[in-house]
Design an enzyme around this catalytic site. Structure first.
Site, PDB file in Angstrom:
ATOM      1  CD  GLU A  28       4.190   3.817  13.571  1.00 10.83           C
ATOM      2  OE1 GLU A  28       4.864   2.817  13.905  1.00 10.83           O
ATOM      3  OE2 GLU A  28       3.758   4.656  14.382  1.00 10.83           O
ATOM      4  CE1 TYR A  60      -7.480  -1.625  15.012  1.00 13.79           C
ATOM      5  CE2 TYR A  60      -7.133  -1.698  17.383  1.00 13.79           C
ATOM      6  CZ  TYR A  60      -7.887  -2.035  16.271  1.00 13.79           C
ATOM      7  OH  TYR A  60      -9.015  -2.779  16.414  1.00 13.79           O
ATOM      8  NE  ARG A 285       3.784  16.778   5.014  1.00 19.47           N
ATOM      9  CZ  ARG A 285       3.099  17.715   4.354  1.00 19.47           C
ATOM     10  NH1 ARG A 285       1.784  17.798   4.493  1.00 19.47           N
ATOM     11  NH2 ARG A 285       3.720  18.557   3.563  1.00 19.47           N
TER      12      ARG A 285
END
Length: 301
Positions: A28, A60, A285
């Site tokens: 994600e 979102y 990351r």
């Protein structure tokens, strides 16, 4: 544990040795706000792409505050990579017509997977209030999206119960409504102990939920930030975890090593409990997620 048994355990085969390479992963990301953040995001995408994730999702913002940036990020993933992209959509401050417009725009650019969430209000601490012309719940949103196009749909789940739920039973009932409305899987909020997930998985099965439940894994790159997020999501932070990160505030490299070790061991224990799919909250990351995947036997393809 006595000295002999501890010695035997320490002398046993390495924890990550001999894994079958049968793990699937997804990642994600959140849409970047600046050019520098965009560079970091695309570096992460490029690093993780060779691991052949099932999909990557893009969040979102509350009230659709990142709508355009989310769309642009998802569209770039679709155009420039071979990774299936999943876009988050929420019910917050949006009409059904507006959500249909967004969903059809995603379908038109090739997106076939939506992460459907009720969403959090833009004001921290405020309670969700559905618009009269909007969707009242994630279950309603799932049903609405399925009526628009045959999307693959993932929904959220809370192993330690949603902070606004009346009870754990009520929270499971809500999850079942989302699955019954057409969701394909649930991705959990992050947690820090394997038994938390196992108890939730067993409770979901007992409640008649047969869909796939994927554990959401949050590697702890910043303990203070994770503690704040845990407070908002109702996630328990065990004392042993706080102790491990104590004294590492000014030692980022050491924090990374500890974070990778802790998260990888939890994933290995989940694997021992027959979990084969993992969803990583990357915070844009790549290093921690990549290291954990490597230990679990997920290598570039």
């Amino acid at each position: 544990m006595n000295t002999v048994s501890e010695a035997r355990r320490a002398a046993a085969s390495p924890l990550f040795a001999g894994l079958d390479g049968d793990i699937g992963v997804s990642f994600e990301f959140f849409p970047p706000k600046t050019e520098k953040m965009a560079e970091t995001l695309w570096d992460a995408v490029g690093t993780l792409a060779p691991l052949a994730p099932r999909f990557v999702s893009v969040t979102y913002g509350a009230g659709g505050s990142t709508r355009e940036r989310t769309h642009a990020t998802v569209e770039r993933i679709v155009k420039e990579t071979r990774i299936p992209a999943a876009a988050h959509l929420t019910c917050v401050e949006a009409s059904r017509a507006e959500i249909e417009e967004v969903a059809r725009a995603y379908w038109d650019i090739g997106v076939r997977h939506i992460v459907a969430l009720r969403g959090d209000p833009p004001t921290a601490g405020a309670r969700f209030e559905a618009r009269p012309d909007g969707y009242a719940s994630a279950a309603d949103l799932v049903a609405g999206l399925k009526a628009i196009a045959p999307f693959e749909i993932s929904v959220g789940a809370y192993p330690e119960t949603h902070p606004e739920a009346a009870s754990a039973v009520a929270d499971l009932d809500n999850l079942k409504r989302k699955i019954d409305a057409g969701a394909d899987r649930a991705i959990t909020q992050f947690f820090f102990e394997p038994d938390t997930f196992f108890r939730f998985r067993d409770a979901a099965a007992a409640a008649g939920i047969a869909a796939e439940i994927v554990p959401g894994i949050m590697p702890v790159s910043n303990f203070a930030a994770v503690r704040r997020m845990s407070g908002m999501t109702g996630t328990s932070v065990p004392d042993w975890l706080a102790h491990l990160f104590d004294g590492l505030d000014d030692l980022p490299a050491a924090r990374q090593l500890v974070a990778a070790t802790v998260a990888a061991e939890m994933c290995r224990r989940l694997y021992a409990g027959e979990v084969r799919q993992f969803h990583f909250y990357t915070l844009n990351r790549a290093e921690l997620s990549y290291a954990i995947c490597h230990l679990l036997g997920v290598r570039p393809q």
